[in-house]
Design an enzyme around this catalytic site. Structure first.
Site, PDB file in Angstrom:
ATOM      1  N   GLU A 156       0.841  -1.206   0.000  1.00 35.45           N
ATOM      2  CA  GLU A 156       0.000   0.000   0.000  1.00 35.45           C
ATOM      3  C   GLU A 156       0.872   1.251   0.000  1.00 35.45           C
ATOM      4  OE1 GLU A 156      -2.874   0.030   3.218  1.00 35.45           O
ATOM      5  OE2 GLU A 156      -4.212  -1.351   2.147  1.00 35.45           O
ATOM      6  N   GLU A 195      -6.243  -7.040  -1.263  1.00 41.44           N
ATOM      7  CA  GLU A 195      -6.836  -6.878   0.075  1.00 41.44           C
ATOM      8  C   GLU A 195      -8.222  -6.316  -0.061  1.00 41.44           C
ATOM      9  OE1 GLU A 195      -5.275  -4.507   3.315  1.00 41.44           O
ATOM     10  OE2 GLU A 195      -3.331  -5.490   3.088  1.00 41.44           O
TER      11      GLU A 195
END
Ligand code: GCU
Length: 480
Positions: A307, A399
């Protein structure tokens, strides 16, 4: 997104684990030729002695190579059939220097300078595996020290027949083989687009206790997962604190996924700092070793940036274009995933739009961008963006959660189902966050589950777990 989910875990020291790679697994072999272990103390030794002063060895002792170049241990092993076999050396090296050995097979060169890195202590035993070709019948395998330090303390050699142990039939990997990116989709070896569905671990620095024989058997055989994401944080107590330990944990988890016929997604879980360029040197070291060791497997996928956050798209792109060739140098056909800015939202969580990526794409092939969402936080604007993105570029959802971006709070199953339907219709692969028993709603298991061995069915699951298990285990639609 999911900015804070590691913080509370960090505050739960009772849950921090120090599991040793490989120690918790015992996978039954199904083929006729079972692995056979040869104790080093029974081998032929030149310039070395059998000792037993460091605990943790198997058998009656181990071989302490003399600290000279040329000292060797020679095993005579039997192969039921000719072909590729794995050699697993159990060893300890209480120094910080690598103690490489040359492996010869029946006097012929096998593996040069097979690495035996430090294990932290002479009582800390680890494994190194390499594949070689053996003849049918007896084979002489000699391991010869190539430095003046001699070899490591050698406990045993386990020989397994990889050709005699084909991957289980009917598993996702057996059906689909080596993957590649085809247009905007992920395709199998027959060039047919497929959707992979599975689970992500929690951070392996905290929840390694949830990754063991019983839980992985449940994931593969009860949940019918196609893919297992191995979430290795870099900071937050992860890789940076002990690169050797975490690399070995990942090696072990890849082997466990492989034995069960699941794809293994290796997640470089950079998060804080959010600029992946902060960790480029570490990433190169890690992925070079991972790709070098596993390049011949059909089931490995590399996720080089979990991320990115607080960083421009241009800088994420620069990192990806530096890292992809590093992996390809080892594993030319490995698929690579790349996170996007704004916590893998294509910049949307930074108030931007996905067109920034479309207008300045990563200059590489055989890779996918990644997208993350948490359905109770990220509603129609994110859903619509994912739909547009999937029509333009290859994307994988590495995710997502049914709750808020903290990985906690109430579940929005209605919104989540809309995402599931979109991902099914566009064959967008996904791994759900997360396969642990932490206290938050997004951890699929009830607290305390991971200390036991009961992971099947819905009994051990929280509501999000019951919901997502149903969606992982619904039949695959893999085209033939
Ligand atoms: C120490 C240790 C031995 C080891 C040796 C070495 O003496 O006790 O087990 O073999 O170092 O450096 O090789």
């Amino acid at each position: 997104m999911a900015r804070s989910r590691w913080v509370a875990a960090a505050l739960s020291p009772a849950l921090i684990t120090t599991a040793i790679a490989g120690a918790v697994f015992s996978v039954p072999q199904t083929a006729s030729a079972a692995p056979v272990t040869y104790q080093s103390e029974n081998a032929t030794i030149s310039q070395g002695v059998v000792e037993s002063n460091h605990a943790g060895f198997t058998g009656t002792g181990f071989v302490n190579f003399d600290n000279v170049t040329g000292s060797y241990v020679e095993y005579t092993v039997n192969a039921a059939q000719a072909g590729t076999h794995s050699l697993t050396f159990r060893y300890a090296n209480g120094t910080t220097a690598n103690r490489p050995v040359n492996v010869t097979i029946n006097g012929n060169p096998g593996v040069s300078n097979l690495a035996f890195p430090g294990t932290g202590a002479w009582t800390s035993w680890q494994s190194v595996t390499t594949n070689v070709t053996l003849a049918a019948g007896d084979n002489v395998i000699r391991t010869t020290a190539t430095t003046a330090n001699g070899g490591p303390n050698a406990d045993s050699l386990t020989v397994d027949s990889t050709t005699g142990n084909p991957p289980p039939t009917g598993t996702p990997v057996e059906i689909n083989g080596q993957l590649h990116v085809c247009g905007t989709k992920l395709c199998n070896e027959r060039n047919q687009p497929i959707q992979l569905r599975g689970m992500s671990t929690h951070g392996i620095q905290w929840y390694a206790q949830c990754i063991k024989t019983a839980s992985l058997d449940a994931l593969a055989n009860d949940w019918n997962a196609d893919i297992f994401r191995i979430s290795m944080y870099i900071q937050e107590g992860g890789y940076q604190t002990n690169p050797r330990k975490f690399t070995d944990l990942v090696h072990g988890y890849i082997e466990e996924a492989t034995k069960r016929g699941m794809y293994a997604l290796v997640d470089w879980h950079q998060l804080s700092p959010g600029d992946p360029n902060y960790n480029t040197a570490r990433a190169k070291t890690f992925f070079t070793e991972i790709a070098q060791r596993h390049k011949d497997k059909k089931n490995i996928i590399y996720d080089i940036a979990n991320e990115p956050n607080g960083v421009s798209w241009a800088n994420v792109k620069r990192y990806a274009e530096e890292m992809i060739p590093v992996i390809r140098a080892q594993d030319p056909d490995g698929v690579v995933f790349v996170g996007t800015h704004g916590w893998s939202t294509f910049g949307i969580s930074d108030g931007k739009s996905e067109t920034e990526v479309f207008n300045n794409p990563i200059n590489a092939t055989n890779f996918m961008y990644t997208f993350h969402f948490y359905a109770a936080s990220h509603k129609d604007s994110y859903l619509n963006a994912l739909s547009r993105i999937a029509d333009r570029v290859p994307v994988f959802v590495t995710e997502f959660g049914t709750q808020t971006s903290s990985g906690d709070g109430g579940n929005d199953f209605t919104m989540s189902q809309r995402y599931i339907d979109l991902m099914a219709s566009k064959k967008i692969g996904w791994t759900n966050w997360n396969f642990s028993d932490d206290e938050r709603s997004g951890a699929v298991f009830k607290e305390g589950t991971c200390s036991g061995n009961n992971f099947t069915g819905t009994g051990p699951l929280k509501p999000a777990g019951v919901w997502v298990r149903d969606r992982v285990r619904s039949p695959d639609n893999f085209p033939s």
